[in-house]
Design a protein around this motif. Sequence first.
Motif, short mmCIF file in Angstrom:
data_model
loop_
_atom_site.label_atom_id
_atom_site.label_comp_id
_atom_site.label_asym_id
_atom_site.label_seq_id
_atom_site.Cartn_x
_atom_site.Cartn_y
_atom_site.Cartn_z
N ALA A 310 0.86 -1.18 0.00
CA ALA A 310 0.00 0.00 0.00
C ALA A 310 0.89 1.23 0.00
O ALA A 310 1.73 1.40 0.88
CB ALA A 310 -0.90 0.00 1.24
N ALA A 311 0.74 2.06 -0.99
CA ALA A 311 1.60 3.24 -1.13
C ALA A 311 0.72 4.43 -1.50
O ALA A 311 0.31 4.59 -2.65
CB ALA A 311 2.67 3.01 -2.19
N ALA A 312 0.42 5.25 -0.52
CA ALA A 312 -0.49 6.38 -0.72
C ALA A 312 0.28 7.64 -1.06
O ALA A 312 1.11 8.10 -0.26
CB ALA A 312 -1.32 6.61 0.54
N PRO A 313 0.04 8.22 -2.23
CA PRO A 313 0.71 9.48 -2.56
C PRO A 313 0.33 10.59 -1.59
O PRO A 313 -0.81 10.66 -1.13
CB PRO A 313 0.18 9.79 -3.97
N ASP A 314 1.29 11.44 -1.31
CA ASP A 314 1.06 12.57 -0.42
C ASP A 314 0.95 13.84 -1.26
O ASP A 314 -0.13 14.22 -1.70
CB ASP A 314 2.19 12.66 0.60
N LYS A 315 2.08 14.49 -1.53
CA LYS A 315 2.05 15.74 -2.29
C LYS A 315 1.96 15.46 -3.79
O LYS A 315 2.73 14.69 -4.32
CB LYS A 315 3.29 16.56 -1.95
N GLN A 316 1.02 16.12 -4.42
CA GLN A 316 0.79 15.96 -5.85
C GLN A 316 0.84 17.33 -6.51
O GLN A 316 0.46 18.33 -5.91
CB GLN A 316 -0.57 15.30 -6.08
N VAL A 317 1.30 17.38 -7.74
CA VAL A 317 1.42 18.65 -8.45
C VAL A 317 0.61 18.58 -9.74
O VAL A 317 0.60 17.57 -10.44
CB VAL A 317 2.90 18.99 -8.73
N SER A 318 -0.10 19.68 -10.03
CA SER A 318 -0.97 19.73 -11.20
C SER A 318 -0.93 21.15 -11.77
O SER A 318 -0.32 22.05 -11.19
CB SER A 318 -2.40 19.35 -10.82
N ILE A 319 -1.62 21.35 -12.90
CA ILE A 319 -1.62 22.66 -13.57
C ILE A 319 -3.05 23.17 -13.69
O ILE A 319 -3.96 22.43 -14.11
CB ILE A 319 -0.97 22.56 -14.97
N ASN A 320 -3.23 24.40 -13.33
CA ASN A 320 -4.52 25.08 -13.44
C ASN A 320 -4.94 25.13 -14.92
O ASN A 320 -4.18 25.60 -15.77
CB ASN A 320 -4.38 26.50 -12.88
N ALA A 321 -6.13 24.67 -15.20
CA ALA A 321 -6.62 24.68 -16.59
C ALA A 321 -6.71 26.09 -17.16
O ALA A 321 -6.72 26.27 -18.38
CB ALA A 321 -7.98 23.99 -16.67
N LYS A 322 -6.76 27.10 -16.30
CA LYS A 322 -6.90 28.49 -16.76
C LYS A 322 -5.56 29.21 -16.90
O LYS A 322 -5.54 30.42 -17.17
CB LYS A 322 -7.79 29.26 -15.79
N THR A 323 -4.45 28.49 -16.72
CA THR A 323 -3.15 29.16 -16.85
C THR A 323 -3.00 29.78 -18.24
O THR A 323 -3.46 29.21 -19.25
CB THR A 323 -1.99 28.18 -16.59
N LEU A 324 -2.35 30.90 -18.31
CA LEU A 324 -2.07 31.56 -19.59
C LEU A 324 -0.78 31.05 -20.22
O LEU A 324 -0.45 31.43 -21.34
CB LEU A 324 -1.99 33.08 -19.39
N ALA A 326 0.48 27.52 -20.58
CA ALA A 326 0.41 26.06 -20.47
C ALA A 326 1.71 25.37 -20.83
O ALA A 326 2.16 24.44 -20.15
CB ALA A 326 -0.73 25.53 -21.34
N VAL A 327 2.35 25.81 -21.92
CA VAL A 327 3.60 25.18 -22.35
C VAL A 327 4.69 25.37 -21.30
O VAL A 327 5.40 24.42 -20.92
CB VAL A 327 4.06 25.76 -23.71
N GLU A 328 4.80 26.57 -20.81
CA GLU A 328 5.83 26.87 -19.81
C GLU A 328 5.54 26.15 -18.49
O GLU A 328 6.46 25.65 -17.82
CB GLU A 328 5.90 28.38 -19.58
N ALA A 329 4.26 26.08 -18.13
CA ALA A 329 3.89 25.39 -16.89
C ALA A 329 4.18 23.90 -17.00
O ALA A 329 4.64 23.27 -16.03
CB ALA A 329 2.41 25.62 -16.59
N LYS A 330 3.93 23.31 -18.16
CA LYS A 330 4.25 21.89 -18.34
C LYS A 330 5.75 21.64 -18.20
O LYS A 330 6.18 20.63 -17.61
CB LYS A 330 3.77 21.40 -19.71
N TYR A 331 6.54 22.56 -18.72
CA TYR A 331 7.99 22.39 -18.59
C TYR A 331 8.42 22.49 -17.12
O TYR A 331 9.25 21.71 -16.66
CB TYR A 331 8.73 23.44 -19.42
N LEU A 332 7.83 23.43 -16.39
CA LEU A 332 8.16 23.55 -14.98
C LEU A 332 7.76 22.30 -14.20
O LEU A 332 8.52 21.81 -13.37
CB LEU A 332 7.48 24.79 -14.38
N VAL A 333 6.59 21.75 -14.49
CA VAL A 333 6.17 20.52 -13.82
C VAL A 333 7.11 19.37 -14.17
O VAL A 333 7.46 18.54 -13.33
CB VAL A 333 4.71 20.17 -14.18
N SER A 334 7.58 19.33 -15.43
CA SER A 334 8.52 18.27 -15.80
C SER A 334 9.81 18.38 -15.00
O SER A 334 10.45 17.36 -14.71
CB SER A 334 8.82 18.32 -17.31
N LEU A 335 10.20 19.59 -14.64
CA LEU A 335 11.38 19.76 -13.79
C LEU A 335 11.09 19.37 -12.35
O LEU A 335 11.92 18.76 -11.67
CB LEU A 335 11.87 21.21 -13.85
N LEU A 336 9.91 19.75 -11.85
CA LEU A 336 9.54 19.37 -10.50
C LEU A 336 9.52 17.85 -10.33
O LEU A 336 9.76 17.34 -9.23
CB LEU A 336 8.16 19.94 -10.16
#
Length: 428
Positions: A310-324, A326-336
């Motif tokens: 049993a392995a329950a995720p704790d902190k999760q990261v996502s992107i706001n659908a309303k971000t202006l 999106a491409v840059e936010a996806k790159y930042l998440v890929s780094l995170l």
Amino acid sequence: MRKWILVLTAMCLSITMAGCSNMAEQSSQENGQGVPEEDRTDETFTLRVSYWAQDKNGYLDAVDKKFKEKYPNATIEWDKLDEKNFAEATDSELTSGQAADILFTQKIKEYAKAGYLLDLSDQQWTQRMIDSAKQTVSYKGKTYGGALDVSTFGAYYNKTIFDSLQLQPPGTWDEFIALCARIKEAGISPILGGFKDTWTIQGAYLPIAATSEFLDNPDFEWDVYAGKAKIDGPEVNDALRKFQELAQGGFFNPDAMQIGYDESTQQFIDGKGAMQLMGSWTPGVVDSKTSGFNMGFFAIPDENGKTVMAAAPDKQVSINAKTLYAVEAKYLVSLLLDKEMLAIYSKNVALSAFKDVIAEYGNPAMKEVQRALQLHPTSINPGHLFTQSANAAISEALNRILSGKELTNELKEADENYIKDKASLIMD
């Protein structure tokens, strides 16, 4: 049920922290995230990231530095929320349309259902997560985020006691029972419980139930929702039978129902018991109270030597659908979620939700836990997709077992409660 799941998960933060890592200087070239000069952009923009994670190792600084290799004129606004009310604050900002571009959260399914999050199914990092993390950050077949870390459960043991009795971690359930009997014969409590704090009962039950529920059918709890399986079926009954075998064998400390978590942990440190069946915060808690404690870890096997953790995720990261952005936010998440960055984040702090992250831990037991997570299949916490009322009935069964009482119709009641309240669940 959901309350104790959040309590268990949050306690992972108790793991002893370490100093900053020099890994911040390492390149991410091998992950395809080195930045050629021609890919740099001078665009000026700001991304706001709302988070509550404690950063003891320089993780966010390392991510910021790497991001600016590609976007030198960009600004990342790290908006740290209060750990006690981050969920309420994020709810409010999403409702009002004022949420950050990137969100740290524990409610990805709920937010995805509401249409608040960007679909990230096309991102390469989605394939690197362990199974239970993928399930947690997905909704209706699409991935809406990534999990940084997980808590998990199993047997932590006193290596000094094991060595003195010439014991080895068991390979099967029968060997586990025999091991407990051998320890009891030596006048030592095999398993220490602090069940006066009732949430700790789950620490002992979950590492058993995960294998019973999900080994043969990883979709067991989804099948219950679909009416193709019952709580009062072979899976949960097998978990209760094994838990009962431990209790009836006298393998818990005699005062397990009279003491709480802190007292049971102190008994573990004092050598009054050989094992704790508990969560992955255990090495950090023990290290915070003593030094030189020689601890090991093993996942609890079934009769055939198989294990699901049993392995329950704790902190999760996502992107706001309303971000202006999106491409840059996806790159930042890929780094995170880059494996080198997550190694910085996880060092002496957390167990990674990604299969390829190799973090450093001062306590050898943490290394054994991480290896076990990479070796064995993983699942959500048993009961995570049951209703609160169904889990209350299962908890009653566990308490009856620990009190030496016979089970009656607790699992039948769990099924009845589940059917009555199943509309409250958010499913894929």
